[in-house]
Write a protein that holds these residues in place. Structure first.
Motif, PDB file in Angstrom:
ATOM      1  N   ALA B 303      46.645  37.705  33.434  1.00 56.11           N
ATOM      2  CA  ALA B 303      45.619  37.641  32.398  1.00 56.11           C
ATOM      3  C   ALA B 303      44.244  37.380  33.013  1.00 56.11           C
ATOM      4  N   GLU B 304      44.191  36.433  33.940  1.00 55.94           N
ATOM      5  CA  GLU B 304      42.894  36.037  34.482  1.00 55.94           C
ATOM      6  C   GLU B 304      42.355  37.039  35.504  1.00 55.94           C
ATOM      7  N   THR B 305      43.241  37.715  36.222  1.00 50.74           N
ATOM      8  CA  THR B 305      42.775  38.758  37.133  1.00 50.74           C
ATOM      9  C   THR B 305      42.240  39.933  36.319  1.00 50.74           C
ATOM     10  N   GLY B 306      42.961  40.277  35.269  1.00 49.77           N
ATOM     11  CA  GLY B 306      42.586  41.427  34.458  1.00 49.77           C
ATOM     12  C   GLY B 306      41.208  41.281  33.834  1.00 49.77           C
ATOM     13  N   ASP B 307      40.949  40.126  33.202  1.00 51.73           N
ATOM     14  CA  ASP B 307      39.660  40.046  32.492  1.00 51.73           C
ATOM     15  C   ASP B 307      38.483  39.965  33.459  1.00 51.73           C
ATOM     16  N   ASN B 308      38.677  39.334  34.606  1.00 49.82           N
ATOM     17  CA  ASN B 308      37.547  39.270  35.531  1.00 49.82           C
ATOM     18  C   ASN B 308      37.304  40.591  36.260  1.00 49.82           C
ATOM     19  N   ALA B 309      38.379  41.356  36.503  1.00 54.39           N
ATOM     20  CA  ALA B 309      38.181  42.673  37.110  1.00 54.39           C
ATOM     21  C   ALA B 309      37.435  43.583  36.153  1.00 54.39           C
ATOM     22  N   CYS B 310      37.545  43.274  34.861  1.00 52.41           N
ATOM     23  CA  CYS B 310      36.879  44.085  33.848  1.00 52.41           C
ATOM     24  C   CYS B 310      35.354  43.985  33.948  1.00 52.41           C
ATOM     25  N   VAL B 311      34.844  42.845  34.458  1.00 46.64           N
ATOM     26  CA  VAL B 311      33.393  42.649  34.483  1.00 46.64           C
ATOM     27  C   VAL B 311      32.696  43.690  35.389  1.00 46.64           C
ATOM     28  N   PRO B 312      33.079  43.767  36.686  1.00 50.18           N
ATOM     29  CA  PRO B 312      32.459  44.833  37.495  1.00 50.18           C
ATOM     30  C   PRO B 312      32.803  46.211  36.937  1.00 50.18           C
ATOM     31  N   GLY B 313      34.019  46.339  36.390  1.00 47.19           N
ATOM     32  CA  GLY B 313      34.411  47.620  35.810  1.00 47.19           C
ATOM     33  C   GLY B 313      33.460  48.043  34.707  1.00 47.19           C
ATOM     34  N   ALA B 314      33.079  47.097  33.854  1.00 48.35           N
ATOM     35  CA  ALA B 314      32.204  47.424  32.721  1.00 48.35           C
ATOM     36  C   ALA B 314      30.797  47.770  33.188  1.00 48.35           C
ATOM     37  N   ILE B 315      30.429  47.298  34.394  1.00 43.63           N
ATOM     38  CA  ILE B 315      29.086  47.589  34.896  1.00 43.63           C
ATOM     39  C   ILE B 315      29.040  48.983  35.547  1.00 43.63           C
ATOM     40  N   ILE B 316      30.208  49.506  35.938  1.00 49.09           N
ATOM     41  CA  ILE B 316      30.226  50.832  36.573  1.00 49.09           C
ATOM     42  C   ILE B 316      29.574  51.900  35.687  1.00 49.09           C
TER      43      ILE B 316
END
Lengths: 168, 502, 329
Positions: B303-316
């Motif tokens: 859960a915690e890896t997924g949501d934080n990986a989403c942050v740089p992902g959303a900036i792409i």
């Protein structure tokens, strides 16, 4: 929450789901299909709620069948066995929280005052049996009041002064 | 490539000055606090600081915002683990196992796992942000109404198996969540569904009050109503993250990082969906699936890896196309525009340094959460030692503010109260809460995209099945449903075993 | 230079000519749309410009939902002490009453306008339409087939497309999105062929040649650096009338007089001379158009009336516009 639900509990909840599904389907079916606006019939606002209602009805029926196979339709006195739950404490918590959230807050009473009263009263009442048996009621009241005042001050400082949230 | 490294090096060096580091520290800390306080979300934190940093030089301001964003998504796990209230919607999945671990006296370890998971997730996301921004940005455009529809359907399918051992009950509350999301003005015709003329209902139920109610208030009720108080936890188990946890679950970390980054790139879905999908995928793949929801290290890590990986992902896609991949990223993009940096397809040509600046900022933000994540474990763990009769009223006050703060409407407090009571009753009847919340998140997506797709195709169902990505997603949904049927599952297992042995 | 100007204006304001309003707590500025959108951006910029002269923090609160009516309702119902404002497009504010959403007229508000936004007819780069005429021809050949993306029934984009449809007699397939930016993205990705959203929301995609702008829905062209000038729609439809869509900050009437007097003054001294706002408008293809008072009311009325009557004729209204003082244009 570790206790297994009885088939009776599942039977009751299945009936509630079916009634709920009936309401949803009725609501969706009678919903305005906006023919006057000449919309595409596939986009009628009731489409998705209707489908959801049907889904809930099917699953509710499955649950009902499952519960009845386990004998859930036979009447028992307390369908949700809850040995670990103290009903008095539950009702006290519920009433205090609802009074604070729905009545005290947002009626002109300053938020810090409402918070202080709520935290102090709740803590004091919940500790009452223990404090009384130890003969520390006065001390309990003081501790509770301190907790209330501390919470009120901290909450006001952090939310209102630092993060500029206008409290209710 | 070498040019890129040189640009990246100069970005790293430029932000390494003492004053800049101070800004990073303050912003990361603020982000953490914003995330940990229920009701102050990453979106709200970034928006609030956009206004406050308007007079700073552009790169410093954007640095502060990125640190806040990363810090907030990470910080939300603190209240999830300690109080069972997700600090931001992204941390709802962290409640399931994080809080269970804390109740077993493993709060320190849980916070350590969430720290390592968050750092690893951010690093995986940064990897893709740094190297593949222009290519991956285009994925954002491949997602249309049909693909979003299947994404939502997939979420609904997995919701049954998210927690607990009774999928039927999971789907029932999942559908209830979907229905709750349909209340209020619909997004296609602005028609008010089930609002009965009430203006507040016409706006629908907001996610955060519902979340705080279903998790937080329901928990307050059940803790306070127990006959015997749970024993207070005095021992601090361990507060340093264990490298062993990462090594043991490296597959989960990488899988969740990839899922999180991907969900981040897809516009319109954000950190919450990223964390739920990583969690569900981890449970499906796990050898210890029965532990999920009862204090699984793997589940919390996912859960915690997924949501934080989403942050740089959303900036792409922000950088590649000026298309925000999540709600906080939308505010971040607005801040960039206000500061005169126009992200978008031309940025690689006109301002390549900026892309590497953002990568460097993300690196510093990661450092920020790592440092504060480790330092703050000890003081935070003391919360668990407060007796329930004292802490629970305070938690409830936080629930009230948490519901109110985001939009400052009294209606949101009532929403929180209502969902808390309904949530408590459902729990007593042994219904899981997670699918309900996932249903609320996905309901809007499902409803709009099904109907939007039908408008575009004029009622034709074929595009749902023949477009390449939607065909693939349909296949995934179908296989998931089939595998949920025991007979099919057994047959598949046997067939697989035969293939392996021959 | 700017700082000196600010100090000077602050000094000017400090002269006790009229009763002076000095806010003692932060002001809440409710943006009834999601954070990061076009209303949110310009409002945050304006809020930052106002903070200095007012000497108080202005907190922007996003309250999206029900086409902006929820946030507006909360601003309307807040105590009339001058500490709660709202922001948005004047044509939305003026038509909530016609849609049966809110009991408030545009004349119940003090309007402080900042920019005006004009829609642009943009098509995806992969579509074959090279000019506005091509598009109209194609829409005539395939009635109801060409997809147009907008931010919803009440949006400026939908108004523009309805007006074009009325003027040219074409029909189209309306696809709605959650906001202007998602609508533009759908057109970039090819999910829809056309968008008629605001120019502000399209500029970056126009510069990147992902969207081909065919015409500005107005009587003046717009110049976008890196692209050139987008011709006005009146080049093809000489009699086309498109009222301007003004955006601004709105303060409900009934607040103390010194609040509006102070705001009037700050608006005239700071916003009307704001370089930051002017630069923002120019870079985004918006018009820098500050106004207030009776002047602002007169400016927004045509768009309110056009919007209200279009909704009424489309069967979407609950109240006839003429019964609430909106005359047919």
């Amino acid at each position: 929450m570790t206790e297994k639900p009885t088939p009776q509990a599942d039977f009751i909840s299945a009936l509630v789901w079916l009634a709920f599904a009936a309401l949803v389907i009725t609501g969706a079916w009678t919903m305005d299909r906006l023919e006057a606006q000449h919309i595409n019939p596939y986009t009628a606002p009731g489409l998705v709620p209707g489908l959801l209602g049907v889904g809930i009805a099917i699953m509710g029926a499955l649950l009902l069948v499952r519960a009845m196979r386990a004998g859930g339709h036979r009447w028992v006195r307390s369908p949700i066995a809850a040995k670990s739950v103290d009903r008095g404490r539950l009702w006290l918590a519920l009433v205090l929280c609802l009074v604070f959230g729905a009545v005290l807050v947002g009626r002109g009473l300053p938020f810090w005052l409402a918070t202080m009263v709520f935290v102090a009263v709740t803590t004091f009442l919940f500790q009452w049996p223990e404090r009384r048996s130890k003969g520390q009621l006065g001390r309990g009241a003081l501790v509770a009041l301190a907790c209330g005042a501390g919470t009120a001050a901290a909450v006001t400082l952090v939310f209102q002064e630092i993060f500029l949230v206008r409290l209710p | 490539m070498l040019d890129g490294l040189a640009l990246f090096g100069s970005s790293i060096a430029r932000f390494g000055e003492p004053m800049t580091l101070l800004h990073i520290a303050v912003a990361s800390f603020l982000g953490l606090v914003i995330g940990a306080l229920p009701g102050l979300t990453a979106t709200m934190g970034v928006a609030l600081l956009t206004t406050l940093t308007l007079k700073l030089p552009p790169d410093l301001a954007i640095l502060v915002l990125i640190c806040t964003y990363v810090g907030a998504i990470y910080g939300g796990s603190r209240s999830a683990i300690l109080l069972n209230i997700p600090g931001t919607p992204a941390n709802a999945a962290a409640c399931l196992d994080g809080y269970a671990l804390a109740r077993q006296g493993l709060a320190g370890r849980a916070m350590g796992i969430s720290t390592t998971g968050s750092v690893m997730g951010t690093l995986i996301g940064i990897f893709f942000l740094a190297l593949f921004t222009p290519v991956l940005g285009e994925i954002a455009l491949k997602f249309g109404a049909y693909e979003f529809f299947w994404l939502a359907v997939f979420g609904v399918i997995i919701s049954g198996n998210l927690t607990g051992d009774d999928p039927l009950k999971g789907w029932l509350v999942g559908f209830l969540g979907l229905f709750v999301a349909s209340i209020g003005q619909d997004a296609i015709h602005a028609y008010e569904r089930f609002s009965f003329g009430n203006r507040d209902l016409a706006g629908g139920f907001q996610l955060i009050p519902a979340l705080v109610g279903a998790f937080g208030f329901a928990e307050v009720l059940s803790v306070l109503s127990e006959k015997v108080a749970r024993p207070a936890i005095h021992a601090v188990d361990s507060y340093l993250p264990r490298i062993r946890d990462v090594l043991r679950y490296w597959r989960t970390v990488i899988r969740s990082g990839l899922i999180g980054t991907f969900i981040g790139i897809v516009p319109g879905v954000g950190e919450d969906v990223a964390s739920w999908s990583s969690y569900a995928a981890a449970r499906r793949a796990s050898k210890e699936a029965d532990k999920f929801g009862k204090g699984s290290v793997e589940g919390l890590m996912a859960a915690e890896t997924g949501d934080n990986a989403c942050v740089p992902g959303a900036i792409i896609p922000v950088l590649a196309l000026a298309v925000p991949g999540s709600a906080p990223a939308a505010v971040l993009m607005a801040a960039m525009i206000i500061h005169g940096v126009q992200p978008g397809p031309l940025i690689m040509v006109q301002n390549p340094q900026f892309v590497y600046d953002v990568v460097a900022m993300m690196m510093y933000a990661t450092l920020g959460i790592l440092v504060f994540g480790l330092v703050m474990v000890r003081p935070l763990i003391k919360i668990l030692q407060v007796p329930r009769d004292v802490i629970m009223p305070i938690v409830f006050v936080l629930c009230v503010i948490g519901a109110f703060a985001i939009a400052q409407r009294l209606f949101d407090i009532w929403t929180m109260l209502g969902f808390g009571v309904v949530g408590y009753i459902l729990r007593r009847f042994n219904y899981p809460m997670a699918p309900f919340v996932l249903g609320i998140v996905l309901g809007d997506l499902l409803d709009k995209n099904l109907r939007r797709g039908l408008v575009i195709s004029d009622g034709d169902l074929t595009p749902f099945f023949v477009r390449p990505i939607s065909a693939l997603m349909f296949a995934v949904c179908l296989i998931t449903i089939l595998l949920a049927i025991p007979a099919v599952n057994d047959w598949a297992r046997q067939a697989w075993a035969r293939v392996r042995t021959s | 230079m700017k700082r000196i100007a600010l100090v000077l204006t602050a000094l000017l304001i400090a002269t006790p000519a009229t009763a002076q309003w000095k806010p003692t707590k932060p002001i809440n500025l409710i943006v009834p749309w999601a954070a990061g959108g076009s209303t949110d951006q310009v409002t945050r910029l304006v809020a930052a410009e106002l903070e200095g002269p007012l000497g108080q923090k202005i907190v922007v609160v996003n309250q999206p939902g029900a086409s902006g009516s929820i946030g507006t309702k909360n601003a309307l119902e807040a105590p009339k002490d001058g500490y709660t404002w709202t922001a948005g497009a004047a044509q939305d504010l003026g038509t909530y009453i016609v849609l049966g959403m809110l009991e408030t007229k545009i004349t119940d508000w003090n309007l402080y306008l900042n920019v005006a936004n004009v829609p642009t007819v943009g098509v995806g780069a992969a579509t074959p339409y090279q000019s506005f005429n091509d598009l109209v021809e194609a829409m005539k050949k395939q009635p109801g087939q060409i997809t147009v993306a907008t931010a919803g029934i009440t949006s400026g984009g939908h108004n523009a497309m309805e007006a074009i449809a009325k003027a040219t007699g074409v029909t189209y397939r309306h696809v709605t999105y959650d906001g202007g930016n998602p609508a533009v993205i759908a057109t970039v990705s090819g999910e829809t062929q056309v968008t008629t959203q605001l120019t502000v929301e399209q500029t970056e995609m126009i510069r990147a040649k992902r969207i081909r702008p065919l015409a500005v829905v107005g009587d003046k062209g717009i110049e976008i650096d890196g692209h050139g000038t987008i011709p006005p729609i009146t080049q093809w439809l000489p009699n086309f009338k498109a009222p301007t869509n003004y955006f601004g900050v709105f303060v409900p009437k009934g607040v103390p007089a010194e609040v509006t007097q102070t705001l009037d003054k700050v608006w005239a001294d700071v916003i009307m001379k704001s370089d930051a706002l002017r630069k923002y408008a120019a870079s985004k293809g918006a018009l820098f158009a500050p106004a207030m008072g009776a002047d602002a009311q007169a400016k927004v009325m045509p768009a309110v009336a056009a919007n209200a009557w279009m909704l009424h004729e489309g069967g979407k209204s609950k109240v006839a516009p003429n019964t609430v003082g909106i005359a047919k244009p």
